[in-house]
Design a protein around this motif. Structure first.
Motif, PDB file in Angstrom:
ATOM      1  N   LEU A 164      44.658  17.464  36.661  1.00 41.79           N
ATOM      2  CA  LEU A 164      43.173  17.694  35.712  1.00 41.79           C
ATOM      3  C   LEU A 164      42.021  17.615  35.457  1.00 41.79           C
ATOM      4  O   LEU A 164      41.101  18.445  35.026  1.00 41.79           O
ATOM      5  N   HIS A 165      42.014  16.886  35.989  1.00 36.03           N
ATOM      6  CA  HIS A 165      40.207  15.851  36.226  1.00 36.03           C
ATOM      7  C   HIS A 165      39.826  17.031  36.861  1.00 36.03           C
ATOM      8  O   HIS A 165      38.834  17.851  37.090  1.00 36.03           O
TER       9      HIS A 165
ATOM     10  N   LEU B 228      40.476  20.141  37.454  1.00 36.16           N
ATOM     11  CA  LEU B 228      40.269  21.572  37.379  1.00 36.16           C
ATOM     12  C   LEU B 228      39.091  21.019  36.603  1.00 36.16           C
ATOM     13  O   LEU B 228      38.230  22.604  36.246  1.00 36.16           O
ATOM     14  N   GLN B 229      38.934  20.801  35.908  1.00 38.20           N
ATOM     15  CA  GLN B 229      37.274  20.031  34.919  1.00 38.20           C
ATOM     16  C   GLN B 229      36.303  20.815  35.594  1.00 38.20           C
ATOM     17  O   GLN B 229      35.239  20.678  35.123  1.00 38.20           O
ATOM     18  N   ARG B 230      36.369  20.423  36.986  1.00 46.64           N
ATOM     19  CA  ARG B 230      34.801  19.826  37.488  1.00 46.64           C
ATOM     20  C   ARG B 230      35.036  20.950  38.351  1.00 46.64           C
ATOM     21  O   ARG B 230      33.471  21.247  38.746  1.00 46.64           O
TER      22      ARG B 230
ATOM     23  N   GLN C 295      34.579  24.876  40.226  1.00 47.41           N
ATOM     24  CA  GLN C 295      34.098  26.169  40.488  1.00 47.41           C
ATOM     25  C   GLN C 295      34.481  27.477  41.190  1.00 47.41           C
ATOM     26  O   GLN C 295      35.024  28.185  41.012  1.00 47.41           O
TER      27      GLN C 295
ATOM     28  N   ALA D 108      46.005  22.306  28.269  1.00 43.69           N
ATOM     29  CA  ALA D 108      45.034  22.609  29.360  1.00 43.69           C
ATOM     30  C   ALA D 108      45.351  23.962  29.937  1.00 43.69           C
ATOM     31  O   ALA D 108      44.728  24.627  30.583  1.00 43.69           O
TER      32      ALA D 108
ATOM     33  N   TYR E  96      43.412  29.839  30.248  1.00 46.28           N
ATOM     34  CA  TYR E  96      42.799  30.365  31.680  1.00 46.28           C
ATOM     35  C   TYR E  96      43.444  31.537  31.490  1.00 46.28           C
ATOM     36  O   TYR E  96      43.796  32.767  32.750  1.00 46.28           O
TER      37      TYR E  96
END
Length: 370
Positions: A250-251, A253-255, A257, A280, A284
């Motif tokens: 998850l971490h 996924l947030q960072r 691109q 989360a 998408y």
């Protein structure tokens, strides 16, 4: 010396081309003799090694046959210093294929024959050893440490992670990960930075050996890893089925691109049961990249709720067949494949393609369950 003087005297008044020819022939003869000596010595060494191998197998074959049946032999043959590496290889061949009962007997045999000392001597021959170490023999010794696990063999194993040979380093890191040797995480990280071009292969080997534990300590380095290494990390996380890796994914996924990376993480998250995954993944479903939307729709079939069918309905009218198909599969799963609910959903749709893909997914799931 007299022959050299005689040849020199003879060539003093001769043409230069004759001198060059004579000395060229002499040099060639010397090189041929040296090559023959080398081949002879190599051949003799090979024959001696083959003879020792046959003798070890002949002397120990009955012993291993007794141990395989769980019986103790009446006596054990002696092992000379030169035969110890050969015996180690023969023992390892049997140990790697042994069942639990036979393995226990072989482990006791290893203690009886002090194979731990043999392993340490192979990996650390000492300062007075003049012959170069044999890579194949060191590889055997490293592999044997998985079964001959002592403080001395662990120390020798960690020393081999500093070798200049990539094969030995990776094998040492792999066995260290299997045994959870103290400090193995640091050695693996150092190895990956020592051989950056081979980092993906090194990472795959040690991760498969050490399980998901190896994946955890790489989290601080993911942002600095190349794209293919991160993709390898995601794939291994998916294979591990370890819920403790979800926060890392998850971490990431947030960072990130990278669209390929996002799609892979979303697909992987869909295989876990973890709080917050639904929330989360939902955003998408509207991602601009088609492949990401496909993976999000697929994942919603695992982490979504029946109320999320309304969020999936617009995707059924997509012009992309795979997106419609994965969405229909997710809807069937969320409705528990109950045809009455699916029929009511089909009746509310205007798009014929959307209606057809739901029926297709339902019939396919129904057929697969029979």
């Amino acid at each position: 010396m007299n022959l050299y003087q005689s040849v020199t005297s003879y060539l003093q008044d001769k043409p230069d081309f004759l001198s060059y020819a004579v000395w060229g022939i002499v040099v060639m003869v010397i090189l041929v003799l040296l090559a023959l000596v080398y081949i002879f010595v190599f051949r003799v060494g090979f024959l001696i090694s083959s003879f020792r191998r046959r003798r070890v197998e002949a002397e120990w074959n009955d012993v291993f046959r007794y141990l395989r049946t769980g019986e103790e032999p009446e006596s054990y043959p002696p092992i000379s210093r030169g035969e110890k590496p050969i015996f180690l290889e023969y023992w390892l061949e049997n140990r790697e294929l042994a069942n639990e009962k036979f393995g226990v007997m072989l482990d006791e045999l290893a203690r009886r024959t002090r194979l731990d000392k043999t392993i340490v001597q192979i990996l650390d021959p000492g300062k007075f050893e003049i012959m170069p170490s044999k890579i194949w023999l060191q590889g055997i010794a490293i592999a044997a440490i998985e079964f001959v696990d002592t403080e001395e063999t662990r120390e020798a194993l960690l020393e081999m992670t500093n070798s200049e040979n990539l094969f030995l380093v990776v094998q040492a890191c792999t066995v260290s990960a299997k045994l959870r040797v103290k400090g193995y995480e640091k050695e693996i990280i150092q190895t990956m930075f020592r051989f950056p071009s081979d980092a993906p292969e090194i990472f795959a080997r040690v991760s498969q050996a050490g399980g998901s534990d190896v994946l955890h300590f790489l989290q601080p380095f993911l942002d600095r890893m190349p794209h293919h290494t991160v993709m390898n990390f995601i794939s291994l996380a998916e294979e591990s089925h370890d819920d403790s890796l979800v926060p890392i994914l998850l971490h990431r996924l947030q960072r990130t691109q990278q669209q390929e990376e996002i799609a892979a993480i979303v697909r992987t998250l869909g295989q876990f049961e973890f709080p917050g995954l639904r929330e989360a993944i939902i955003p998408y479903l509207e991602h601009p990249n088609l492949y990401v939307r496909i993976q999000a729709a697929r994942a919603m079939g695992q982490v979504g709720q029946p109320d999320d069918i309304e969020k999936l309905k617009p995707l059924l009218s997509s012009s992309e067949w795979w997106l419609r198909y994965r969405t229909a599969q997710a809807i069937c799963k969320l409705s528990k494949n109950e045809w009455q609910k699916l029929e009511a959903l089909r009746a509310s749709l205007q798009d014929e393609y959307a209606k057809d893909i739901i029926q297709h997914a339902y019939e396919e799931m129904d057929w697969c369950s029979t």
